[in-house]
Design an enzyme around this catalytic site. Structure first.
Site, short mmCIF file in Angstrom:
data_model
loop_
_atom_site.label_atom_id
_atom_site.label_comp_id
_atom_site.label_asym_id
_atom_site.label_seq_id
_atom_site.Cartn_x
_atom_site.Cartn_y
_atom_site.Cartn_z
N ARG A 170 0.86 -1.20 0.00
CA ARG A 170 0.00 0.00 0.00
C ARG A 170 0.89 1.24 0.00
O ARG A 170 1.85 1.30 0.78
CB ARG A 170 -0.89 0.02 1.25
CG ARG A 170 -1.78 -1.21 1.38
CD ARG A 170 -2.93 -1.02 2.37
NE ARG A 170 -2.54 -0.94 3.76
CZ ARG A 170 -2.87 -1.86 4.68
NH1 ARG A 170 -3.58 -2.94 4.36
NH2 ARG A 170 -2.51 -1.69 5.93
N HIS A 217 -2.76 -11.28 8.99
CA HIS A 217 -1.68 -10.45 8.44
C HIS A 217 -0.34 -11.13 8.74
O HIS A 217 -0.10 -11.59 9.86
CB HIS A 217 -1.74 -9.06 9.11
CG HIS A 217 -0.51 -8.24 8.93
ND1 HIS A 217 -0.47 -7.13 8.12
CD2 HIS A 217 0.75 -8.36 9.46
CE1 HIS A 217 0.76 -6.60 8.16
NE2 HIS A 217 1.52 -7.33 8.97
N HIS A 258 2.94 -2.91 5.30
CA HIS A 258 2.36 -2.84 3.95
C HIS A 258 3.03 -1.74 3.13
O HIS A 258 3.05 -1.80 1.91
CB HIS A 258 0.85 -2.60 4.03
CG HIS A 258 0.09 -3.81 4.52
ND1 HIS A 258 -0.15 -4.91 3.72
CD2 HIS A 258 -0.45 -4.10 5.73
CE1 HIS A 258 -0.83 -5.81 4.41
NE2 HIS A 258 -1.02 -5.35 5.64
N ASP A 315 -2.00 -9.70 3.60
CA ASP A 315 -3.20 -10.04 4.37
C ASP A 315 -3.88 -11.21 3.68
O ASP A 315 -4.27 -11.10 2.51
CB ASP A 315 -4.16 -8.85 4.45
CG ASP A 315 -3.62 -7.71 5.30
OD1 ASP A 315 -2.69 -7.96 6.10
OD2 ASP A 315 -4.14 -6.59 5.17
N HIS A 369 -8.31 -7.72 13.27
CA HIS A 369 -7.81 -8.85 12.46
C HIS A 369 -8.69 -10.09 12.57
O HIS A 369 -8.19 -11.22 12.50
CB HIS A 369 -6.37 -9.17 12.86
CG HIS A 369 -5.39 -8.15 12.38
ND1 HIS A 369 -5.33 -6.88 12.90
CD2 HIS A 369 -4.46 -8.19 11.40
CE1 HIS A 369 -4.40 -6.18 12.27
NE2 HIS A 369 -3.85 -6.94 11.35
N ASP A 393 -11.04 -10.69 10.38
CA ASP A 393 -11.46 -11.09 9.03
C ASP A 393 -10.28 -11.36 8.11
O ASP A 393 -10.44 -11.58 6.92
CB ASP A 393 -12.39 -10.03 8.42
CG ASP A 393 -11.69 -8.68 8.24
OD1 ASP A 393 -10.55 -8.52 8.72
OD2 ASP A 393 -12.31 -7.79 7.62
N HIS A 394 -9.07 -11.30 8.64
CA HIS A 394 -7.90 -11.66 7.84
C HIS A 394 -6.74 -12.00 8.77
O HIS A 394 -6.75 -11.65 9.95
CB HIS A 394 -7.49 -10.52 6.89
CG HIS A 394 -6.95 -9.30 7.57
ND1 HIS A 394 -7.75 -8.36 8.19
CD2 HIS A 394 -5.67 -8.86 7.73
CE1 HIS A 394 -7.00 -7.38 8.69
NE2 HIS A 394 -5.73 -7.66 8.43
N TYR A 427 -6.73 -10.45 17.62
CA TYR A 427 -5.95 -9.20 17.66
C TYR A 427 -6.83 -8.11 17.05
O TYR A 427 -7.48 -8.35 16.02
CB TYR A 427 -4.65 -9.36 16.87
CG TYR A 427 -3.74 -8.14 16.95
CD1 TYR A 427 -2.91 -7.94 18.06
CD2 TYR A 427 -3.75 -7.17 15.94
CE1 TYR A 427 -2.11 -6.83 18.15
CE2 TYR A 427 -2.93 -6.05 16.03
CZ TYR A 427 -2.12 -5.88 17.14
OH TYR A 427 -1.33 -4.77 17.23
ZN ZN Z 1 -2.01 -6.31 7.11
#
Ligand code: ZN
Length: 247
Positions: free
Chosen positions: A173, A231, A189, A196, A226, A228-229, A223
């Site tokens: 990103r 990292h 990122h 992710d 987090h 839904d994914h 955490y």
């Molecule tokens: Zn991330």
């Protein structure tokens, strides 16, 4: 058949045979085994150089829990152990020496842009719809290299979890994209070394397996932010937290 015609046929045969046998040897360059990179010979403990670096990137996901393989072009015992685990996982003789069979397996696993076949720069550079490698915390070239290394570790996780597809919802990103999605100001990122993951395999299985796949940063279910994914990243120093997964 006249003798003239016979000699024409013989000439045609000769030219045909010559084209088949002589011309390819005389003029065609030796074909590369792979569109990304072709190793020659064998690499083992004590080997060094660019060929070792490229090998290390591809086996860096095959380490012990918490280990991060140093990508330094020096083939030492940890590189040998990682090669051995890679070989065992892919059904090869696990001797820790990288030769034609090991390289052949790597060729099967990589695309011509050197990414592993199940992950892509396109997926890892969605970047709020803008794409590209620029505008982060390091140069575009470094972002690209970091993403490549992260994807090879992700490929190892994928194989360890039974070759089930893993989606990547975010990779690199740039600064404004990171801010717009609420990323930390020092988010990995921005460096391109973070991915992710979304299921496929469960988020907890992804987090647990990341521990033996060279990721020093792991954040997953339980955490904040987090659930839904999962990292993963390659920060300096270890930071793991996925309380709902016992991590
Ligand atoms: Zn991330």
């Amino acid at each position: 058949m006249s003798s003239t015609r016979l000699s024409r046929v013989l000439l045609a045969l000769f030219v045909g045979v010559a084209a088949l046998v002589v011309v390819p040897i005389a003029t065609a360059p030796v074909a590369a085994a792979d569109g990304c990179y072709t190793w020659s010979g064998t690499l083992r403990q004590g080997s060094s150089g660019d060929a070792v670096t490229r090998l290390q990137i591809r086996v860096a996901g095959w380490v012990t829990s918490g280990e991060v393989l140093t990508i330094d072009g020096q083939f030492g015992p940890r590189t040998a152990a990682a090669v051995q685990r890679f070989q065992a996982a892919y059904g090869l003789a696990a001797d820790g020496i990288a030769g034609p069979q090991t390289f052949g397996r790597i060729y099967e696993l990589q695309d011509d842009d050197c990414t592993p076949i199940h992950f892509s720069f396109a997926e890892a550079t969605q970047n709020c719809g803008r794409g590209g490698f620029s505008g982060g915390a390091v140069s575009a070239a470094q972002v690209r290299e970091n993403l490549l290394r992260a994807m090879w570790k992700a490929e190892a996780i994928r194989h360890k979890l039974g070759d089930r597809p893993i989606g990547v919802s975010s990779g690199f990103r740039d600064t404004s994209c990171n801010a717009s999605v609420g990323g930390a100001s020092n988010s990995r990122h921005l460096y391109g070394d973070a991915l992710d993951f979304v299921p496929g395999p469960s988020l907890c299985d992804l987090a647990r397996t990341a521990r033996t796949s060279g990721f020093s940063g792991i954040f997953g279910p339980g955490y904040p932010g987090h659930n839904d994914h999962t990292h993963v990243d390659s920060r300096g120093g270890r930071s793991w937290s996925a309380p709902s997964c016992g991590i």
